[in-house]
Design a protein around this motif. Structure first.
Motif, PDB file in Angstrom:
ATOM      1  N   GLY A  60      83.398  40.276   7.023  1.00  0.00           N
ATOM      2  CA  GLY A  60      83.365  41.715   7.263  1.00  0.00           C
ATOM      3  C   GLY A  60      82.540  42.072   8.480  1.00  0.00           C
ATOM      4  N   ALA A  61      81.387  41.421   8.640  1.00  0.00           N
ATOM      5  CA  ALA A  61      80.537  41.687   9.797  1.00  0.00           C
ATOM      6  C   ALA A  61      81.196  41.205  11.082  1.00  0.00           C
ATOM      7  CB  ALA A  61      79.185  41.007   9.605  1.00  0.00           C
ATOM      8  N   VAL A  62      81.879  40.054  11.033  1.00  0.00           N
ATOM      9  CA  VAL A  62      82.559  39.529  12.214  1.00  0.00           C
ATOM     10  C   VAL A  62      83.680  40.469  12.643  1.00  0.00           C
ATOM     11  CG1 VAL A  62      83.970  37.628  13.120  1.00  0.00           C
ATOM     12  CG2 VAL A  62      81.972  37.132  11.699  1.00  0.00           C
ATOM     13  N   TYR A  80      74.663  34.151  12.047  1.00  0.00           N
ATOM     14  CA  TYR A  80      74.479  34.626  10.686  1.00  0.00           C
ATOM     15  C   TYR A  80      73.833  33.537   9.843  1.00  0.00           C
ATOM     16  CZ  TYR A  80      77.999  38.087  12.038  1.00  0.00           C
ATOM     17  OH  TYR A  80      78.697  39.071  12.694  1.00  0.00           O
ATOM     18  N   GLY A  81      72.972  33.958   8.941  1.00  0.00           N
ATOM     19  CA  GLY A  81      72.450  33.081   7.912  1.00  0.00           C
ATOM     20  C   GLY A  81      73.207  33.340   6.630  1.00  0.00           C
ATOM     21  N   ILE A  98      75.367  29.934  10.797  1.00  0.00           N
ATOM     22  CA  ILE A  98      76.503  29.703  11.668  1.00  0.00           C
ATOM     23  C   ILE A  98      76.409  30.582  12.902  1.00  0.00           C
ATOM     24  CG2 ILE A  98      78.047  29.007   9.800  1.00  0.00           C
ATOM     25  CD1 ILE A  98      79.318  31.776   9.911  1.00  0.00           C
ATOM     26  N   ARG A  99      76.945  30.083  14.017  1.00  0.00           N
ATOM     27  CA  ARG A  99      77.125  30.882  15.229  1.00  0.00           C
ATOM     28  C   ARG A  99      78.622  31.022  15.459  1.00  0.00           C
ATOM     29  NH1 ARG A  99      74.306  28.421  20.222  1.00  0.00           N
ATOM     30  NH2 ARG A  99      74.695  30.488  21.132  1.00  0.00           N
ATOM     31  N   VAL A 100      79.026  32.229  15.792  1.00  0.00           N
ATOM     32  CA  VAL A 100      80.442  32.539  15.943  1.00  0.00           C
ATOM     33  C   VAL A 100      80.672  33.194  17.300  1.00  0.00           C
ATOM     34  CG1 VAL A 100      82.405  33.829  15.016  1.00  0.00           C
ATOM     35  CG2 VAL A 100      80.703  32.859  13.445  1.00  0.00           C
TER      36      VAL A 100
END
Length: 320
Positions: A60-62, A80-81, A98-100
């Motif tokens: 949702g945040a992505v 994000y953690g 993770i890094r996106v």
């Protein structure tokens, strides 16, 4: 990449439909992150999604960040953690980070480059999408280790990211025998797309292999029709020269990553003699794993199937 998907193609279609689109790619992980590096999520400008970068934890945040990125025409790096509670909800024992990387199509990721990527995937051509200070490009060479291991990641400079897009793994089995009945479902679980070839319809029947792709062709004809490439493993289980040898001749002229042939040491020695007489070199014949499978003392069709799949995995991940 994980099991083959149409995520880049979906993003391209959304972009060409005028909706706007972005691709979000996991570029780095720490701890027990839900999705591996290289996993992707396509987001349209209308908030449609396909794929996953976290198994549901942060999608949702992505999406919200991607919609802003599409509107503003810029890429964005997100971090994000994933909490222990969220990780447990998607089947993990503990959380991670993770890094996106989010790249809008058109403004950041060139449309023609994405189109070339989609075509390469459809043609079963391994390709690397490279993004970094030097821009964005596709490369088919120079990443052999990454292709073999399906390993996307940053290069040593810490700024250039390489996303590996491999074709799905295939396992072509010649000989619809008892071992094949155990091997085919095991291979599917391991991520292979299995195909059976056997002209003997009483062996290669729907009753014996329900729901599987079965070709009642002569093996060499079937292999030519399917095409052989670096992401294909060939397993010969008939130990009948009339069926195995034509398939071996096709395989030795190709770049399949694994060739395995059932039979005793004596049977394999006779096979080597026939192939030598047919003009194949010692090095070419040496590509054949015969007797097939790792020597684990296997007894019975199911254990032999385990040994074959284990040997295929070792060759795929570590080389011959």
């Amino acid at each position: 990449m994980d099991l083959f998907d149409d995520i880049p193609k979906t993003a391209l279609e959304w972009h060409r439909a005028g909706k706007g689109a972005a691709l979000a790619t996991v570029v780095e992980t720490w701890g027990s992150a839900p999705r591996r590096v290289g996993s992707q999520l396509a987001i349209s400008g209308e908030a449609e999604i396909e794929g996953s970068v976290s198994g549901g934890c942060v999608e949702g945040a992505v999406v919200a960040e991607a919609l802003d990125a599409i509107e503003e025409g810029r890429s964005v790096m997100l971090e994000y953690g994933v909490s222990d509670g969220d990780a447990f909800a998607v089947g993990l024992a503990c959380g991670g980070t993770i890094r996106v990387l989010v790249e809008p199509v058109g403004s950041v990721m060139p449309e023609d480059l994405l189109a070339d990527l989609v075509l390469a995937r459809e043609a079963r051509v391994p390709v690397a999408y490279v993004s970094g200070p030097g821009g964005r490009r596709l490369e088919r060479e120079g990443h052999e280790g990454r292709f073999r291991m399906d390993r996307s990641g940053f290069e040593e400079d810490g700024e250039t990211f390489v996303a590996i897009h491999n074709p799905p793994l295939r396992m072509i089995v010649v000989g619809a025998v008892h071992i094949a009945q155990a091997l085919v479902p095991m291979a599917r679980i391991a991520g292979y797309d299995p195909i059976l070839i056997d002209p003997r319809e009483s062996f290669a029947s729907e009753a014996r292999f329900p729901g599987e792709t079965v070709l009642h062709d002569w093996p060499d004809e079937g292999l030519r029709a399917l095409g052989l490439d670096l992401r294909t493993a060939l397993v010969l289980l008939t130990h009948d020269p009339k069926l195995d040898d034509p398939a071996l001749i096709e395989a030795l002229r190709s770049d399949v990553f694994y060739i395995g042939a059932l039979g005793s040491t004596r049977t394999h020695a006779k096979r080597v003699e026939r192939l030598t007489e047919a003009g194949f070199s010692e090095a070419e014949i040496g590509r054949i794993h015969g007797p097939i499978g790792l020597d684990i003392g296997a007894a019975g069709p199911s254990e032999i199937a385990v040994s074959v799949l284990a040997e295929m995995t070792r060759v795929l991940r570590k080389g011959a």
